[in-house]
Scaffold this motif. Structure first.
Motif, PDB file in Angstrom:
ATOM      1  N   ILE A   8      19.013 -42.673 -38.659  1.00 26.50           N
ATOM      2  CA  ILE A   8      18.136 -42.157 -37.615  1.00 26.50           C
ATOM      3  C   ILE A   8      18.808 -42.382 -36.261  1.00 26.50           C
ATOM      4  O   ILE A   8      19.267 -43.483 -35.968  1.00 26.50           O
ATOM      5  CB  ILE A   8      16.769 -42.870 -37.635  1.00 26.50           C
ATOM      6  CG1 ILE A   8      16.094 -42.691 -38.999  1.00 26.50           C
ATOM      7  CG2 ILE A   8      15.876 -42.366 -36.505  1.00 26.50           C
ATOM      8  CD1 ILE A   8      14.884 -43.565 -39.203  1.00 26.50           C
ATOM      9  N   THR A   9      18.832 -41.340 -35.447  1.00 27.81           N
ATOM     10  CA  THR A   9      19.319 -41.462 -34.071  1.00 27.81           C
ATOM     11  C   THR A   9      18.102 -41.528 -33.157  1.00 27.81           C
ATOM     12  O   THR A   9      17.175 -40.733 -33.278  1.00 27.81           O
ATOM     13  CB  THR A   9      20.180 -40.244 -33.677  1.00 27.81           C
ATOM     14  OG1 THR A   9      21.304 -40.192 -34.551  1.00 27.81           O
ATOM     15  CG2 THR A   9      20.647 -40.347 -32.237  1.00 27.81           C
ATOM     16  N   VAL A  10      18.118 -42.504 -32.266  1.00 28.18           N
ATOM     17  CA  VAL A  10      17.009 -42.682 -31.333  1.00 28.18           C
ATOM     18  C   VAL A  10      17.519 -42.405 -29.921  1.00 28.18           C
ATOM     19  O   VAL A  10      18.535 -42.946 -29.503  1.00 28.18           O
ATOM     20  CB  VAL A  10      16.449 -44.122 -31.404  1.00 28.18           C
ATOM     21  CG1 VAL A  10      15.299 -44.300 -30.426  1.00 28.18           C
ATOM     22  CG2 VAL A  10      16.039 -44.460 -32.822  1.00 28.18           C
ATOM     23  N   THR A  11      16.802 -41.554 -29.193  1.00 30.21           N
ATOM     24  CA  THR A  11      17.119 -41.265 -27.804  1.00 30.21           C
ATOM     25  C   THR A  11      15.975 -41.777 -26.944  1.00 30.21           C
ATOM     26  O   THR A  11      14.818 -41.416 -27.174  1.00 30.21           O
ATOM     27  CB  THR A  11      17.307 -39.748 -27.576  1.00 30.21           C
ATOM     28  OG1 THR A  11      18.345 -39.288 -28.448  1.00 30.21           O
ATOM     29  CG2 THR A  11      17.672 -39.454 -26.130  1.00 30.21           C
ATOM     30  N   ASN A  75      10.152 -41.855 -22.610  1.00 31.43           N
ATOM     31  CA  ASN A  75      10.067 -41.044 -23.823  1.00 31.43           C
ATOM     32  C   ASN A  75      11.014 -41.603 -24.876  1.00 31.43           C
ATOM     33  O   ASN A  75      12.078 -42.123 -24.553  1.00 31.43           O
ATOM     34  CB  ASN A  75      10.450 -39.590 -23.500  1.00 31.43           C
ATOM     35  CG  ASN A  75      10.181 -38.656 -24.655  1.00 31.43           C
ATOM     36  OD1 ASN A  75       9.177 -38.772 -25.333  1.00 31.43           O
ATOM     37  ND2 ASN A  75      11.095 -37.731 -24.879  1.00 31.43           N
ATOM     38  N   VAL A  76      10.606 -41.486 -26.134  1.00 28.75           N
ATOM     39  CA  VAL A  76      11.458 -41.867 -27.262  1.00 28.75           C
ATOM     40  C   VAL A  76      11.448 -40.713 -28.257  1.00 28.75           C
ATOM     41  O   VAL A  76      10.374 -40.218 -28.623  1.00 28.75           O
ATOM     42  CB  VAL A  76      10.947 -43.156 -27.957  1.00 28.75           C
ATOM     43  CG1 VAL A  76      11.843 -43.522 -29.122  1.00 28.75           C
ATOM     44  CG2 VAL A  76      10.836 -44.301 -26.976  1.00 28.75           C
ATOM     45  N   GLU A  77      12.634 -40.284 -28.671  1.00 27.25           N
ATOM     46  CA  GLU A  77      12.757 -39.228 -29.676  1.00 27.25           C
ATOM     47  C   GLU A  77      13.587 -39.744 -30.838  1.00 27.25           C
ATOM     48  O   GLU A  77      14.572 -40.462 -30.638  1.00 27.25           O
ATOM     49  CB  GLU A  77      13.437 -37.993 -29.080  1.00 27.25           C
ATOM     50  CG  GLU A  77      12.613 -37.293 -28.032  1.00 27.25           C
ATOM     51  CD  GLU A  77      13.298 -36.051 -27.494  1.00 27.25           C
ATOM     52  OE1 GLU A  77      14.341 -35.633 -28.049  1.00 27.25           O
ATOM     53  OE2 GLU A  77      12.793 -35.509 -26.503  1.00 27.25           O
ATOM     54  N   TYR A  78      13.185 -39.363 -32.040  1.00 29.84           N
ATOM     55  CA  TYR A  78      13.882 -39.763 -33.253  1.00 29.84           C
ATOM     56  C   TYR A  78      14.418 -38.518 -33.948  1.00 29.84           C
ATOM     57  O   TYR A  78      13.701 -37.537 -34.107  1.00 29.84           O
ATOM     58  CB  TYR A  78      12.933 -40.486 -34.215  1.00 29.84           C
ATOM     59  CG  TYR A  78      12.304 -41.717 -33.625  1.00 29.84           C
ATOM     60  CD1 TYR A  78      12.943 -42.945 -33.708  1.00 29.84           C
ATOM     61  CD2 TYR A  78      11.066 -41.661 -32.981  1.00 29.84           C
ATOM     62  CE1 TYR A  78      12.368 -44.089 -33.173  1.00 29.84           C
ATOM     63  CE2 TYR A  78      10.489 -42.800 -32.435  1.00 29.84           C
ATOM     64  CZ  TYR A  78      11.140 -44.002 -32.540  1.00 29.84           C
ATOM     65  OH  TYR A  78      10.583 -45.122 -32.005  1.00 29.84           O
TER      66      TYR A  78
END
Length: 88
Positions: A8-11, A75-78
């Motif tokens: 999983i990449t987390v931004t 904000n957090v995106e997965y």
């Protein structure tokens, strides 16, 4: 049971007060704690601890005297990059 490995990449988008960045780029603090001597390194450290670890700014070494509202996660995106079965 089946076992899987999931990558999983987390931004994380984070907002950090200028006072926090300015104070922690210079002086003995930067050399002593984690080598955080650029705004980018400070942002990485804070994004990880606030977004991933669920900590508050004032909980972190070197930031205990800061107020928690001086750094906040916007904000957090997965993104699920890869999933593979690793067992059974």
């Amino acid at each position: 049971m089946a076992r899987f490995e999931v990558r999983i990449t987390v931004t994380v988008e984070i907002e950090i007060a200028d006072a926090v960045l300015a104070r922690h780029q210079d002086g003995p603090w930067a050399a002593h704690f984690y080598g955080l001597n650029t705004p980018e390194l400070i942002a990485e450290h804070l994004a990880y601890n606030l977004a991933i670890k669920g900590r508050d700014l004032s909980d972190l070494d070197g930031f205990a005297d800061r107020t928690d509202n001086e750094a906040r996660v916007i904000n957090v995106e997965y993104d699920y990059d890869d999933t593979r079965r690793v067992g059974r």
